[in-house]
Design a protein around this motif. Structure first.
Motif, PDB file in Angstrom:
ATOM      1  N   CYS A  96       0.853  -1.177   0.000  1.00 51.54           N
ATOM      2  CA  CYS A  96       0.000   0.000   0.000  1.00 51.54           C
ATOM      3  C   CYS A  96       0.900   1.241   0.000  1.00 51.54           C
ATOM      4  O   CYS A  96       2.079   1.181   0.361  1.00 51.54           O
ATOM      5  N   ASN A  97       0.332   2.344  -0.427  1.00 47.89           N
ATOM      6  CA  ASN A  97       1.061   3.610  -0.392  1.00 47.89           C
ATOM      7  C   ASN A  97       0.081   4.744  -0.640  1.00 47.89           C
ATOM      8  O   ASN A  97      -1.027   4.535  -1.140  1.00 47.89           O
ATOM      9  N   SER A  98       0.496   5.920  -0.264  1.00 51.01           N
ATOM     10  CA  SER A  98      -0.294   7.096  -0.598  1.00 51.01           C
ATOM     11  C   SER A  98      -0.092   7.420  -2.079  1.00 51.01           C
ATOM     12  O   SER A  98       0.875   6.979  -2.703  1.00 51.01           O
ATOM     13  N   ILE A  99      -1.025   8.146  -2.630  1.00 48.75           N
ATOM     14  CA  ILE A  99      -1.051   8.417  -4.061  1.00 48.75           C
ATOM     15  C   ILE A  99      -1.064   9.921  -4.310  1.00 48.75           C
ATOM     16  O   ILE A  99      -1.774  10.652  -3.626  1.00 48.75           O
ATOM     17  N   VAL A 100      -0.290  10.340  -5.301  1.00 48.21           N
ATOM     18  CA  VAL A 100      -0.380  11.716  -5.769  1.00 48.21           C
ATOM     19  C   VAL A 100      -1.082  11.692  -7.108  1.00 48.21           C
ATOM     20  O   VAL A 100      -1.150  10.665  -7.775  1.00 48.21           O
ATOM     21  N   ASN A 101      -1.615  12.817  -7.527  1.00 54.83           N
ATOM     22  CA  ASN A 101      -2.321  12.924  -8.802  1.00 54.83           C
ATOM     23  C   ASN A 101      -3.414  11.857  -8.908  1.00 54.83           C
ATOM     24  O   ASN A 101      -3.479  11.092  -9.878  1.00 54.83           O
ATOM     25  N   TYR A 102      -4.263  11.817  -7.901  1.00 54.21           N
ATOM     26  CA  TYR A 102      -5.368  10.854  -7.879  1.00 54.21           C
ATOM     27  C   TYR A 102      -6.221  11.027  -9.143  1.00 54.21           C
ATOM     28  O   TYR A 102      -6.576  12.126  -9.528  1.00 54.21           O
ATOM     29  N   GLY A 103      -6.546   9.930  -9.745  1.00 50.69           N
ATOM     30  CA  GLY A 103      -7.354   9.946 -10.965  1.00 50.69           C
ATOM     31  C   GLY A 103      -6.572   9.508 -12.180  1.00 50.69           C
ATOM     32  O   GLY A 103      -7.153   9.013 -13.150  1.00 50.69           O
ATOM     33  N   ILE A 104      -5.266   9.654 -12.115  1.00 52.46           N
ATOM     34  CA  ILE A 104      -4.416   9.145 -13.185  1.00 52.46           C
ATOM     35  C   ILE A 104      -4.315   7.621 -13.049  1.00 52.46           C
ATOM     36  O   ILE A 104      -4.238   7.090 -11.955  1.00 52.46           O
ATOM     37  N   ASN A 105      -4.350   6.920 -14.172  1.00 54.81           N
ATOM     38  CA  ASN A 105      -4.240   5.464 -14.159  1.00 54.81           C
ATOM     39  C   ASN A 105      -3.083   5.042 -15.057  1.00 54.81           C
ATOM     40  O   ASN A 105      -3.196   5.161 -16.277  1.00 54.81           O
ATOM     41  N   PRO A 106      -2.002   4.481 -14.530  1.00 58.22           N
ATOM     42  CA  PRO A 106      -1.772   4.234 -13.110  1.00 58.22           C
ATOM     43  C   PRO A 106      -1.294   5.483 -12.382  1.00 58.22           C
ATOM     44  O   PRO A 106      -0.592   6.307 -12.962  1.00 58.22           O
ATOM     45  N   PRO A 107      -1.665   5.618 -11.117  1.00 58.34           N
ATOM     46  CA  PRO A 107      -1.238   6.784 -10.364  1.00 58.34           C
ATOM     47  C   PRO A 107       0.149   6.587  -9.780  1.00 58.34           C
ATOM     48  O   PRO A 107       0.515   5.469  -9.416  1.00 58.34           O
ATOM     49  N   PRO A 108       0.935   7.638  -9.682  1.00 57.36           N
ATOM     50  CA  PRO A 108       2.231   7.510  -9.015  1.00 57.36           C
ATOM     51  C   PRO A 108       2.052   7.421  -7.508  1.00 57.36           C
ATOM     52  O   PRO A 108       1.183   8.073  -6.938  1.00 57.36           O
ATOM     53  N   ALA A 109       2.860   6.602  -6.892  1.00 52.73           N
ATOM     54  CA  ALA A 109       2.831   6.492  -5.440  1.00 52.73           C
ATOM     55  C   ALA A 109       3.793   7.499  -4.831  1.00 52.73           C
ATOM     56  O   ALA A 109       4.704   7.989  -5.502  1.00 52.73           O
ATOM     57  N   SER A 110       3.576   7.807  -3.570  1.00 54.95           N
ATOM     58  CA  SER A 110       4.467   8.723  -2.870  1.00 54.95           C
ATOM     59  C   SER A 110       4.840   8.106  -1.537  1.00 54.95           C
ATOM     60  O   SER A 110       4.124   7.274  -1.015  1.00 54.95           O
ATOM     61  N   GLY A 111       5.919   8.546  -0.947  1.00 56.68           N
ATOM     62  CA  GLY A 111       6.311   8.057   0.354  1.00 56.68           C
ATOM     63  C   GLY A 111       7.072   6.759   0.280  1.00 56.68           C
ATOM     64  O   GLY A 111       7.166   6.117  -0.777  1.00 56.68           O
ATOM     65  N   PRO A 112       7.612   6.331   1.397  1.00 52.99           N
ATOM     66  CA  PRO A 112       8.383   5.086   1.440  1.00 52.99           C
ATOM     67  C   PRO A 112       7.468   3.872   1.366  1.00 52.99           C
ATOM     68  O   PRO A 112       6.316   3.922   1.792  1.00 52.99           O
ATOM     69  N   TRP A 113       8.002   2.773   0.841  1.00 60.46           N
ATOM     70  CA  TRP A 113       7.255   1.537   0.764  1.00 60.46           C
ATOM     71  C   TRP A 113       7.414   0.726   2.049  1.00 60.46           C
ATOM     72  O   TRP A 113       8.459   0.781   2.691  1.00 60.46           O
ATOM     73  N   GLY A 114       6.380  -0.039   2.399  1.00 62.53           N
ATOM     74  CA  GLY A 114       6.477  -0.972   3.500  1.00 62.53           C
ATOM     75  C   GLY A 114       7.105  -2.267   3.026  1.00 62.53           C
ATOM     76  O   GLY A 114       7.646  -2.352   1.918  1.00 62.53           O
ATOM     77  N   GLN A 115       6.990  -3.298   3.848  1.00 62.65           N
ATOM     78  CA  GLN A 115       7.604  -4.581   3.512  1.00 62.65           C
ATOM     79  C   GLN A 115       6.724  -5.420   2.592  1.00 62.65           C
ATOM     80  O   GLN A 115       7.192  -6.377   1.975  1.00 62.65           O
ATOM     81  N   GLY A 116       5.460  -5.057   2.491  1.00 62.69           N
ATOM     82  CA  GLY A 116       4.534  -5.792   1.641  1.00 62.69           C
ATOM     83  C   GLY A 116       4.046  -7.072   2.294  1.00 62.69           C
ATOM     84  O   GLY A 116       4.543  -7.494   3.350  1.00 62.69           O
ATOM     85  N   THR A 117       3.066  -7.703   1.664  1.00 62.21           N
ATOM     86  CA  THR A 117       2.544  -8.981   2.136  1.00 62.21           C
ATOM     87  C   THR A 117       2.406  -9.911   0.925  1.00 62.21           C
ATOM     88  O   THR A 117       1.891  -9.505  -0.118  1.00 62.21           O
ATOM     89  N   GLN A 118       2.872 -11.128   1.059  1.00 56.93           N
ATOM     90  CA  GLN A 118       2.909 -12.074  -0.048  1.00 56.93           C
ATOM     91  C   GLN A 118       1.558 -12.753  -0.237  1.00 56.93           C
ATOM     92  O   GLN A 118       0.988 -13.287   0.717  1.00 56.93           O
ATOM     93  N   VAL A 119       1.070 -12.725  -1.458  1.00 59.77           N
ATOM     94  CA  VAL A 119      -0.138 -13.457  -1.840  1.00 59.77           C
ATOM     95  C   VAL A 119       0.265 -14.492  -2.887  1.00 59.77           C
ATOM     96  O   VAL A 119       0.844 -14.139  -3.916  1.00 59.77           O
ATOM     97  N   THR A 120      -0.052 -15.740  -2.623  1.00 60.73           N
ATOM     98  CA  THR A 120       0.250 -16.816  -3.554  1.00 60.73           C
ATOM     99  C   THR A 120      -1.030 -17.568  -3.858  1.00 60.73           C
ATOM    100  O   THR A 120      -1.697 -18.056  -2.946  1.00 60.73           O
ATOM    101  N   VAL A 121      -1.381 -17.636  -5.133  1.00 63.94           N
ATOM    102  CA  VAL A 121      -2.594 -18.310  -5.565  1.00 63.94           C
ATOM    103  C   VAL A 121      -2.204 -19.549  -6.362  1.00 63.94           C
ATOM    104  O   VAL A 121      -1.549 -19.450  -7.403  1.00 63.94           O
ATOM    105  N   SER A 122      -2.598 -20.701  -5.869  1.00 64.03           N
ATOM    106  CA  SER A 122      -2.262 -21.947  -6.540  1.00 64.03           C
ATOM    107  C   SER A 122      -3.385 -22.356  -7.492  1.00 64.03           C
ATOM    108  O   SER A 122      -4.558 -22.077  -7.239  1.00 64.03           O
ATOM    109  N   SER A 123      -3.002 -23.021  -8.553  1.00 62.45           N
ATOM    110  CA  SER A 123      -3.997 -23.424  -9.564  1.00 62.45           C
ATOM    111  C   SER A 123      -4.570 -24.792  -9.250  1.00 62.45           C
ATOM    112  O   SER A 123      -4.104 -25.500  -8.377  1.00 62.45           O
TER     113      SER A 123
END
Length: 123
Positions: A96-123
């Motif tokens: 997740c991150n904060s967004i600048v220029n909301y409405g642009i697709n894709p929007p640029p992110a701002s601020g530092p990134w966190g560590q994230g969370t892994q999602v794995t989808v098996s078939s």
């Protein structure tokens, strides 16, 4: 700039669901438009979904429309991503991150990134 901590990822079978959370600290969360991003294995980070500061509007990357829902609780400084009908191609580290220029697709992110969370989808 504050800190962002993502959680809720895991291993799920195709067609399953997960709910991701992102808790923000050290910043006035309710002042920021926010977004979810993901980085699939071996690929660059990409935009997933965005929500305005007051939850009035949202928008999504085309491949997740109708399956993912972004929401937020400003009282809890928390951003959510409900992911349904998951597919193997949704496998990624989600950020997740904060967004600048909301409405642009894709929007640029701002601020530092966190560590994230892994999602794995098996078939």
């Amino acid at each position: 700039q504050g800190q962002l901590v993502e959680s809720g990822g895991g291993l799920v079978q195709a067609g399953g669901s997960l709910r991701l959370s992102c808790v923000a600290s050290g910043r006035t969360f309710s002042h920021y438009h926010m977004g979810w991003f993901r980085q699939p294995p071996g690929k660059e980070r990409e935009f997933v979904a965005a929500i305005s500061w007051g939850s009035r509007t949202t928008y999504y990357e085309d491949s997740v429309k109708g399956r993912f829902t972004i929401s937020r609780d400003n009282d809890k400084n928390t951003l959510y991503l409900q992911m349904n009908s998951l597919k193997p191609e949704d496998t990624a580290v989600y950020y997740c991150n904060s967004i600048v220029n909301y409405g642009i697709n894709p929007p640029p992110a701002s601020g530092p990134w966190g560590q994230g969370t892994q999602v794995t989808v098996s078939s």
